[in-house]
Design a protein around this motif. Structure first.
Motif, short mmCIF file in Angstrom:
data_model
loop_
_atom_site.label_atom_id
_atom_site.label_comp_id
_atom_site.label_asym_id
_atom_site.label_seq_id
_atom_site.Cartn_x
_atom_site.Cartn_y
_atom_site.Cartn_z
N PRO A 26 -9.44 1.31 8.04
CA PRO A 26 -10.03 0.09 8.58
C PRO A 26 -8.99 -0.78 9.29
O PRO A 26 -7.79 -0.51 9.26
N GLY A 27 -9.47 -1.86 9.89
CA GLY A 27 -8.58 -2.74 10.62
C GLY A 27 -7.88 -3.77 9.78
O GLY A 27 -6.84 -4.31 10.19
N ASP A 28 -8.43 -4.08 8.58
CA ASP A 28 -7.88 -5.20 7.81
C ASP A 28 -7.04 -4.77 6.62
O ASP A 28 -6.06 -5.41 6.28
N ALA A 29 -7.43 -3.68 5.95
CA ALA A 29 -6.71 -3.21 4.76
C ALA A 29 -7.11 -1.77 4.51
O ALA A 29 -8.23 -1.36 4.86
N PRO A 30 -6.22 -0.96 3.93
CA PRO A 30 -6.57 0.45 3.69
C PRO A 30 -7.75 0.57 2.74
O PRO A 30 -7.97 -0.27 1.87
N GLY A 31 -8.51 1.64 2.91
CA GLY A 31 -9.57 1.97 1.97
C GLY A 31 -9.19 3.23 1.20
O GLY A 31 -8.31 3.98 1.61
N GLY A 32 -9.84 3.46 0.07
CA GLY A 32 -9.53 4.66 -0.71
C GLY A 32 -8.15 4.63 -1.32
O GLY A 32 -7.51 3.57 -1.44
N GLY A 33 -7.67 5.81 -1.71
CA GLY A 33 -6.38 5.88 -2.39
C GLY A 33 -5.23 6.30 -1.51
O GLY A 33 -4.09 6.33 -1.97
N LEU A 34 -5.51 6.63 -0.23
CA LEU A 34 -4.46 7.11 0.66
C LEU A 34 -4.56 6.47 2.03
O LEU A 34 -5.64 6.35 2.61
N HIS A 35 -3.41 6.09 2.56
CA HIS A 35 -3.22 5.69 3.95
C HIS A 35 -2.41 6.81 4.60
O HIS A 35 -1.71 7.57 3.90
N PRO A 36 -2.47 7.00 5.91
CA PRO A 36 -1.60 8.01 6.52
C PRO A 36 -0.14 7.87 6.11
O PRO A 36 0.58 8.87 5.98
N GLY A 37 0.29 6.64 5.88
CA GLY A 37 1.67 6.42 5.46
C GLY A 37 1.99 6.95 4.08
O GLY A 37 3.13 7.35 3.81
N ASP A 38 1.01 6.96 3.19
CA ASP A 38 1.24 7.56 1.87
C ASP A 38 1.52 9.05 2.01
O ASP A 38 2.39 9.60 1.33
N VAL A 39 0.78 9.69 2.91
CA VAL A 39 1.04 11.11 3.16
C VAL A 39 2.40 11.28 3.83
O VAL A 39 3.19 12.16 3.47
N GLY A 40 2.71 10.39 4.80
CA GLY A 40 4.00 10.48 5.46
C GLY A 40 5.17 10.37 4.50
O GLY A 40 6.14 11.13 4.59
N TRP A 41 5.10 9.45 3.56
CA TRP A 41 6.15 9.28 2.57
C TRP A 41 6.21 10.50 1.65
O TRP A 41 7.29 10.96 1.27
#
Length: 263
Positions: A26-41
């Protein structure tokens, strides 16, 4: 019910999963348990595995096991019941937490909530500098000093940067007058999508002097320059020092998340 297929992706195969996560952010805050950045890290590890669920047409969910926690973000409108039924086959004894995916019979953790905090673009002033190959050793130094037990290395930094998520990473470094660094890593999810800070660290000897705040603002400004509509960070609600740091940088609490735990 359309049957789901679960795919175990190597780091080099994660591009499709990352693209799906970006579309679902979303545009305001991540949804669910993963953001693309969590995968990146996560992709700093050469043996990192990422799970991609698909139906017969498109990606339905992305996840991975983060220690004992199964972290999942599903597509809008996905059948969470079908996902949970398949995910339970992954959960061995000891894998007792789920972030973003309700598991039937499990309970919401009442003791360890997480704060989801969000920052919206605005003019900022920061001493931060971007991190390139020449600054990798200092970036690693911050991580290892800020987080006890960290196994981060320059080679793992390189693995993260050469992964399919490497182009999403935005890193900011701030140096003390003595030249010692503080750092923040931000992750882009696309124009008009919410970015993420993961992780943020300051050497214990230099906390409380504004270096971490500067690193955070530097990463946020870089993400906003690329087109991020907001920047989020997730921190344990009990970590008062971290929450105070983010508030000082202009973050506000969007919501409180809780893991699902095996009873």
């Amino acid at each position: 019910m359309i049957p789901l297929a679960r795919h175990r992706l190597t780091p080099a195969e994660t591009g499709r999963a990352l693209r799906a996560l970006c579309e679902w952010t979303p545009g305001d805050a991540p949804g669910g348990g993963l953001h693309p950045g969590d995968v990146g890290w996560h992709l700093r590890f050469d043996d990192a595995a990422v799970l991609l669920w698909t139906d017969d047409v498109a990606p339905v969910a992305v996840g991975f096991l983060d220690g004992p926690v199964l972290r999942v973000t599903a597509a809008p409108g996905a059948d969470l019941g079908a996902l949970a039924a398949d995910a339970e086959e992954l959960l061995e004894p000891g894998d007792d937490r789920s972030d973003g995916l309700p598991v039937p019979g499990w309970e919401l953790d009442q003791e360890e909530p997480w704060l989801v905090m969000s920052w919206h673009p605005r003019p900022v002033s920061s001493r931060a500098e971007p991190v390139g190959a020449a600054g990798a050793a200092d970036r690693v130094l911050v991580q290892r000093s800020a987080f006890a037990g960290s196994t981060f290395t320059v080679e793992r930094w390189r693995a993260m940067k050469r992964s399919p998520a490497g182009g999403l990473a935005v890193e900011a470094l701030v140096r003390t007058p003595a030249g010692e660094p503080a750092a923040a890593t931000g992750w882009f999810a696309g124009v008009g999508r919410c970015g993420l800070l993961e992780p943020v660290g300051t050497h214990p000897d230099h906390r409380g002097h504004g270096y971490g705040r500067d690193a955070v603002l530097g990463a946020c400004a870089a993400l906003a320059l690329r087109g991020a509509s907001a920047v989020a960070v997730v921190t344990p609600s009990a970590n008062d020092a971290a929450a105070a740091l983010y508030r000082s940088a202009g973050f506000t609490v969007v919501r409180e998340d809780r893991h699902w735990v095996r009873p």
